[in-house]
Design an enzyme around this catalytic site. Structure first.
Site, mmCIF file in Angstrom:
data_model
loop_
_atom_site.group_PDB
_atom_site.id
_atom_site.type_symbol
_atom_site.label_atom_id
_atom_site.label_comp_id
_atom_site.label_asym_id
_atom_site.label_seq_id
_atom_site.Cartn_x
_atom_site.Cartn_y
_atom_site.Cartn_z
ATOM 1 N N GLN A 113 4.700 4.124 2.966
ATOM 2 C CA GLN A 113 4.141 2.865 2.368
ATOM 3 C C GLN A 113 4.639 1.845 3.035
ATOM 4 O O GLN A 113 5.464 1.705 3.853
ATOM 5 C CB GLN A 113 4.579 3.183 0.792
ATOM 6 C CG GLN A 113 6.110 3.195 0.748
ATOM 7 C CD GLN A 113 6.397 3.511 -0.918
ATOM 8 O OE1 GLN A 113 5.734 4.305 -1.581
ATOM 9 N NE2 GLN A 113 7.331 2.498 -1.436
ATOM 10 N N ALA A 167 0.909 -1.294 -0.064
ATOM 11 C CA ALA A 167 -0.034 0.033 -0.056
ATOM 12 C C ALA A 167 1.108 1.215 0.045
ATOM 13 O O ALA A 167 1.964 1.280 0.510
ATOM 14 C CB ALA A 167 -1.046 0.103 1.281
ATOM 15 N N ILE A 196 2.040 9.701 3.250
ATOM 16 C CA ILE A 196 3.224 9.950 4.290
ATOM 17 C C ILE A 196 4.071 8.802 4.552
ATOM 18 O O ILE A 196 5.330 8.816 4.553
ATOM 19 C CB ILE A 196 2.529 10.049 5.756
ATOM 20 C CG1 ILE A 196 1.704 11.199 5.939
ATOM 21 C CG2 ILE A 196 3.443 9.994 7.091
ATOM 22 C CD1 ILE A 196 0.876 11.413 7.258
ATOM 23 N N ALA A 239 0.686 5.696 0.588
ATOM 24 C CA ALA A 239 0.058 6.783 0.903
ATOM 25 C C ALA A 239 1.020 7.890 0.988
ATOM 26 O O ALA A 239 2.155 7.733 0.660
ATOM 27 C CB ALA A 239 -0.569 6.642 2.299
ATOM 28 N N ASP A 284 -10.247 5.226 13.147
ATOM 29 C CA ASP A 284 -10.355 5.394 11.374
ATOM 30 C C ASP A 284 -10.568 4.023 11.111
ATOM 31 O O ASP A 284 -9.939 3.233 10.448
ATOM 32 C CB ASP A 284 -8.880 5.899 10.898
ATOM 33 C CG ASP A 284 -8.959 6.096 9.392
ATOM 34 O OD1 ASP A 284 -10.234 6.407 9.022
ATOM 35 O OD2 ASP A 284 -7.985 6.086 8.444
ATOM 36 N N LYS A 300 6.501 -0.595 7.489
ATOM 37 C CA LYS A 300 5.975 0.613 7.087
ATOM 38 C C LYS A 300 6.930 1.950 7.167
ATOM 39 O O LYS A 300 7.623 1.971 8.235
ATOM 40 C CB LYS A 300 4.887 1.151 7.923
ATOM 41 C CG LYS A 300 4.038 2.490 7.533
ATOM 42 C CD LYS A 300 2.830 2.480 8.447
ATOM 43 C CE LYS A 300 2.077 4.005 8.263
ATOM 44 N NZ LYS A 300 0.813 3.930 9.134
#
Length: 555
Positions: free
Chosen positions: A139, A133, A137, A135, A289, A154
């Protein structure tokens, strides 16, 4: 007074980019309405686009997405504030996705080695260069440690902190300007909102904090075999690198996969709701979230939670108020609901109590005789927050975050099992929370706190009393009196003063012109119509004064 936008020369390029994007999406006129363009004095073009509210909301979402990670996060936070934005804007901002193209693996490798202090080959047996994934900020990559453990890594993007700090400085400048120059900026305390947003996004930038959040969830659910929280590998975790156990499962909204593997959707819906009510009402620490990308289902119907960057916290006082709100909704008890809302107010008895009570009756009446499965708890909470803001009551930010969580949960649960009711599943937690207040451990803790408070008061009271009496004796005692609406009083006095001054000037002009007219034949100005000009000036000023009084409606 300290000038606003003191840093805009240093951030000229970023300011210019923000203004260009704002104007491109048709919001340039807002810069004029707020007066920002007068302070900055930068030329910009804008287009006024008379569109429907839905079109404006969509353009707002597109604008924030184009402005980058800081503004995407800002939009996501704003989506939790129904007291600030109408529902149509909230629904659009909830769709903001933080997905971008991945960065090259060479950049990821540099960050890994800089953070962990050694070549990545000495830590990982295998590291997949293609991200799972990506993003704005950071990955996520799949890897295998030298120990053979399969992990998810991450990694934060290089340079992202500097860009976010620049955007935050710009936001502080704009917030300070709006709070100083606009009434709504003062009412909603924009600077406080940006300060809270600053803390939230900096927490997300620090992967140590996210790792601690994951560890806390792990501990909270360690005795529940139906919940799986990935374990943190602390040895290889730093501020910009987070290493967790690699977990596999199906996305919670992948209905076909769940059915194919014999997993009961209604069981998953019920379990998911109970998991989050435990987090909110019992633990006071919840995943903020819970969108479908952060929840998976493993074999045996085990629920997997992921991504712990955004969390919410509730203290005992707020948990109790939330339970009282839910019980009031279940019983349609308007008086109890009004009491809770008043406890959120800065004033003991906010203005318009009877009107607020009437609107609460109307709200409760809409849900009268409805089955619980047809009452969306998230919708009721949002309507309560909108009502509160209308009557200058500011509920805690945590309630807005909970409302957003419940919206996301409602969407997932409705997809899994439309007959599952969040309110029904929340009912068993209320008596449990009440009983917890009367456990021996809690009673002992509360009694100890009261004794400590009493001891503090008793030991400091003589000194404070003596200090107060000494100040009174020396004539140094000062009383602070706060005058509400003082600015309005001053502005009205200035209007009265201006009109009075104008009247005196008009009267003086008329009298002076009359005297000049009497002496005109013997005056040096006999051939010049000074008296006529004076009378004409007095007439114009008198008409202007009369028109302004008529327009004010106070003649």
């Amino acid at each position: 007074m300290k000038p606003f936008f003191t840093k805009h020369y240093r951030h000229f390029q970023r300011y210019n980019e923000i203004i260009r994007v704002i104007s491109t999406h048709g919001f340039g006129y807002l810069l004029e309405l707020s007066g920002i363009h007068n302070v900055m004095r930068w030329p910009f073009r804008h287009k006024k686009i008379p569109d429907s509210p839905r079109s404006i909301a969509e353009r707002l979402r597109m604008m924030l997405a184009e402005l980058g990670p800081t503004f995407i996060k800002l939009g996501q936070i704003l989506s939790t504030r129904p007291d600030l934005l109408p529902a149509i804007y909230i629904s659009q901002l909830e769709r903001l996705q933080d997905q971008v193209l991945p960065v090259d693996f060479s950049e990821i490798k540099q960050t890994l080695e800089a953070e962990l202090g050694q070549p990545w080959e000495q830590i990982f047996k295998k590291f997949n260069s293609m991200p799972l994934a990506s993003a704005s900020i950071g990955q996520v990559h799949e890897a295998i440690l030298l120990s053979g453990e399969r992990v998810a890594v991450k990694v934060q993007r290089a340079g992202i902190l500097k860009r976010i700090e620049t955007d935050l400085e710009i936001m502080y400048d704009v917030a300070g300007f709006l709070e100083m120059r606009t009434d709504w900026g003062k009412l909603y305390k924009i600077q406080d909102f940006i300060t809270e947003f600053d803390r939230t996004i900096r927490d997300e930038l620090d992967y140590i904090i996210e790792a601690k959040n994951a560890e806390r969830f792990y501990q909270n659910f360690r005795d529940d075999p139906g919940i799986l929280i990935p374990k943190v590998h602390w040895k290889w975790t730093s501020k910009r690198v987070l290493v967790l156990d690699y977990v596999t499962g199906w996305k919670i909204t992948a209905i076909a996969d769940l059915e194919q593997n014999g997993i009961q959707k209604s069981d998953i819906a019920s379990k998911l709701a109970k998991v989050f009510f435990k987090q909110i009402l019992i633990d006071g620490f919840f995943h903020a979230d819970p969108h479908p990308g952060n929840i998976m289902v493993a074999n045996g119907g085990i629920i997997i939670l992921m991504d712990f960057g955004m969390v919410g916290r509730l203290d005992g006082w707020l948990k109790e108020r939330l339970v009282r709100i839910m019980l009031s909704i279940l019983r349609r008890d308007v008086n109890s609901l009004l009491m809770v809302l008043n406890e959120f107010s800065e004033k003991p008895f906010p203005d318009g109590q009877h009107l607020l009570k009437r609107e609460l009756y109307y709200l409760m009446d809409r849900y009268e005789n409805r089955p619980l499965k047809d009452i969306e708890l998230s919708t009721v909470l949002r309507e309560l927050m909108e009502l509160s803001s209308r009557y200058r009551i500011r509920p805690p930010q945590e309630l807005a975050i909970i409302a957003r969580c419940l919206v996301l949960l409602d969407n997932i649960i409705t997809l899994l099992d439309p007959d599952t009711s969040l309110l029904e599943l929340a009912k068993p937690f209320a008596p449990r929370l009440v009983l917890e207040k009367f456990t021996p451990e809690n009673m002992k803790r509360v009694l100890l706190e009261y004794l400590l408070d009493l001891t503090t008061v008793m030991t400091t009271l003589p000194g404070k009393t003596n200090q107060l009496l000494q100040q009174a004796t020396d004539g140094e005692l000062k009383l602070k009196i706060e005058q509400h609406h003082f600015d309005l009083l001053i502005s009205k006095l200035m209007i009265v003063g201006n009109r009075l001054s104008s009247s005196i000037i008009i009267a003086g002009t008329i009298i002076g012109s009359s005297l000049i007219a009497l002496k005109a034949s013997s005056s040096l100005f006999g051939r010049f119509p000074i008296a006529d000009i004076g009378f004409l000036t007095a007439l114009v000023m008198g008409m202007w004064l009369l028109i302004s009084m008529i327009r004010s409606g106070r003649i």
